[in-house]
Design an enzyme around this catalytic site. Sequence first.
Site, PDB file in Angstrom:
ATOM      1  N   GLU A  63       0.859  -1.176   0.000  1.00 39.75           N
ATOM      2  CA  GLU A  63       0.000   0.000   0.000  1.00 39.75           C
ATOM      3  C   GLU A  63       0.901   1.232   0.000  1.00 39.75           C
ATOM      4  OE1 GLU A  63      -3.529   2.188   2.621  1.00 39.75           O
ATOM      5  OE2 GLU A  63      -2.365   0.544   3.486  1.00 39.75           O
TER       6      GLU A  63
ATOM      7  N   ARG B 228       5.360 -13.080  10.127  1.00 42.08           N
ATOM      8  CA  ARG B 228       5.800 -11.688  10.033  1.00 42.08           C
ATOM      9  C   ARG B 228       7.184 -11.551  10.658  1.00 42.08           C
ATOM     10  NH1 ARG B 228       2.744  -6.560  12.927  1.00 42.08           N
ATOM     11  NH2 ARG B 228       3.959  -4.903  11.946  1.00 42.08           N
TER      12      ARG B 228
ATOM     13  N   LYS C  80       3.147   1.051  10.050  1.00 39.34           N
ATOM     14  CA  LYS C  80       3.343   2.288   9.287  1.00 39.34           C
ATOM     15  C   LYS C  80       2.664   3.473   9.958  1.00 39.34           C
ATOM     16  CE  LYS C  80       2.168   0.577   5.201  1.00 39.34           C
ATOM     17  NZ  LYS C  80       1.898   0.529   3.746  1.00 39.34           N
TER      18      LYS C  80
END
Length: 758
Positions: free
Chosen positions: A237, A457, A467
């Site tokens: 993104e 992760r 983020k």
Amino acid sequence: INGRVHGDRFELNASCRMAMLVYQQKKAPVLSLAVIALLPAKPKVTVVPEGDAPAQLTLQSGEVFTNDLNIARYLAAENPATHLYGEDAVSAAQINQWIDACRGVEEKPAFEALCAQLNEHLTYRTFLVGYQISLADLAFWALLNQNPAGANLNKQAQRYPNLVRWVLYMESIRELKAVLAQAGLLRRGPPTAAANTNAAANKEAGAAKGGAASSGPNFEKLPNAVMGQVVTRFPPEPSGYLHIGHAKAAMLNHYYARHYQGKMLLRFDDTNPSKEKEEYVDNILADLGKLGITWDQLSYTSDYFPEFEKYCVQMIKEGKAYVDDTPVDKMREERMKGIESVHRNASVEQNLLLWEEMKNATPKGLTCCVRGKVDMQANNKCMRDPVFYRCNLIPHHRTGTKYKIYPTYDFACPIIDSLEGVTHALRTNEYADRIAQYYWVVDALRLRKPFIYEFSRLCFVNTLLSKRKLQWFVDSGNVESWADPRFPTVQGVLRRGLQVEALLEFILAQGPSKATNLMEWDKLWAMNKKVIDPIAPRYSAIAKDGAVPLHIEGAPVEPFHKVHPAHPKNEAVGIKVQQYSNVVLLEQDDAKMIEDNEELTLMRWGNCIITRITKDEHGTVTRLDGRLHLEGDFKTTKKKLTWVANLPEMLSPVRLVEYDHLISKKKLEEEDDFAQFITPQSKFETEALGDAYLKNLQKGQVIQLERRGYYIVDSVYRSPEHPVTLIFIPDGKTSAMSTLSTKVDRLASTKGTAAPAK
């Protein structure tokens, strides 16, 4: 091609992004690719497997440029902020002269004559023209890597010492390494990440063709994978810069696509205009280039906005979705309690009317969202009628104000994965609860079903990867930017000295493990040390504060110099010039430990017997006197000390920077307010005086300051007021290289324990 300057970032406008470079794989335009690699935003590049046509750059206006040199000249001239074509008419003419000199020297005698000319020219210069890389440097670099006579030039330090210094610097630039790998010309130095990934993947692909079941150490086979038909995707993104967790995802997708001789898609998931910027798109593309990640198709989720609307209407008409104006807080409460919305069973006609209200952003429409009619009683709360569409009046970075409604990731992702032919959707297992929702959308719309493959992760101690939280640090001024060396962003860790080769080795060593572990930083930095130690030239620097003059009896009165290898075990690193004088500077930390009449070794000179120690009333050593004793045996001395000649006109002012963790707590819990665990001081600076050559270091160059550690050049020397800035590179050790003091707790910095402010 026009552009705009934003701070230190040069942004090309849309017309440049629409330019397209097409070339044959076997006839790569190396010079043009090098120029493109150094541009912040790049035209689209298409590789044609075979054919005889020359490289061709086509602009949005329809104008066409052919020939590698013509294309490179055009791109450099039309991007003046990069200074690749110089800063004025004089430097541009000088660049053209050197470019002309690089032409017609295919034969060995002519090539050697040019090398001799360049070696002399570079005696007191870092670059061919001016004070940074220009098209002239890139032209000879391209010639060097395409001419067989240049294959071993970096090993001819005795014959071309200045040119070899230049070559080694050019070889250290990641972007240029990636170009050589792309063109199939990488023949010297450590391989790029892309080369390593492709080599590993190709080796294992060969095994797969022969029927082997293993995909290499720590890698398992992808379920239902067919050689040549696997399609993976990396969907960042554009709401921030890539961090080290994204790097793992990108590398795994790249690895499996190459292993199965398939394709990797790069797709920007741009469905939330509130967070997304073109700045992030540009930097994500640049970071992937630095990592050596290549893709076979680039797309944006926003390319499919019309299709998403059609699929949403289809769901509404089939009774699988409804429009809801329940307030956000109440909707959240009802979902937690499993209470159906009062609008859940509204008619199709009512829902379609409200859908149009949403599309037109009417006051009523702005209060609504579209929800999937899934299962409000499901134990998995992600299945309790999730939101699929919502209104947003903020202009989109690509479509502007054309749309007022946008799909959520949960709705768009399974649709676009299916439409783009993704066979294996790799995603972290933190989203395991959303797998059922992903497949529900696919089944509800009767689309082809990709296979979801999970991996863990990447989590590090004392580190945030959210983020949203990283954006808070940037906005609040706690860090310089997204490229701050304390940040886990790709730009941050590379700026701190992490090499792509080390990161790739670290990622591949883990493989797609599903076990979530909180990892220490020391293993990664130790891998990094193995990469940089064989190629880092050695220099010396002394802390300016408290530096102690040592007056040496028996040393020549007139200063002199000697030439030494820049690396004790690797002649290819080149040479360095060591300055000598009868007064040298020592570290205060070292001087405090010296005893009267002690014999010590001055590194790269010889032994010296200390005859007098002078201290002030506070016990600080202010002067040392000694007698040179070159016949002494260095093996018998306890102290081997670094030093610099006390020649003010030759010394390089240096700023040494060390960083600690931004977060003082090793592992933050869900309920923790991260702002309460910010390390009070995490940046430390030391003014120092170093070897004369440190003034010539270039940005991004890695060196070792003996007895201090490894450093990467963050900014080059410009004046005594703007010294060369060196950032300390952790090496995975919990103790310093010597007794020299450090302002950062090495144990905390590598093992991740909470460190109090110093």
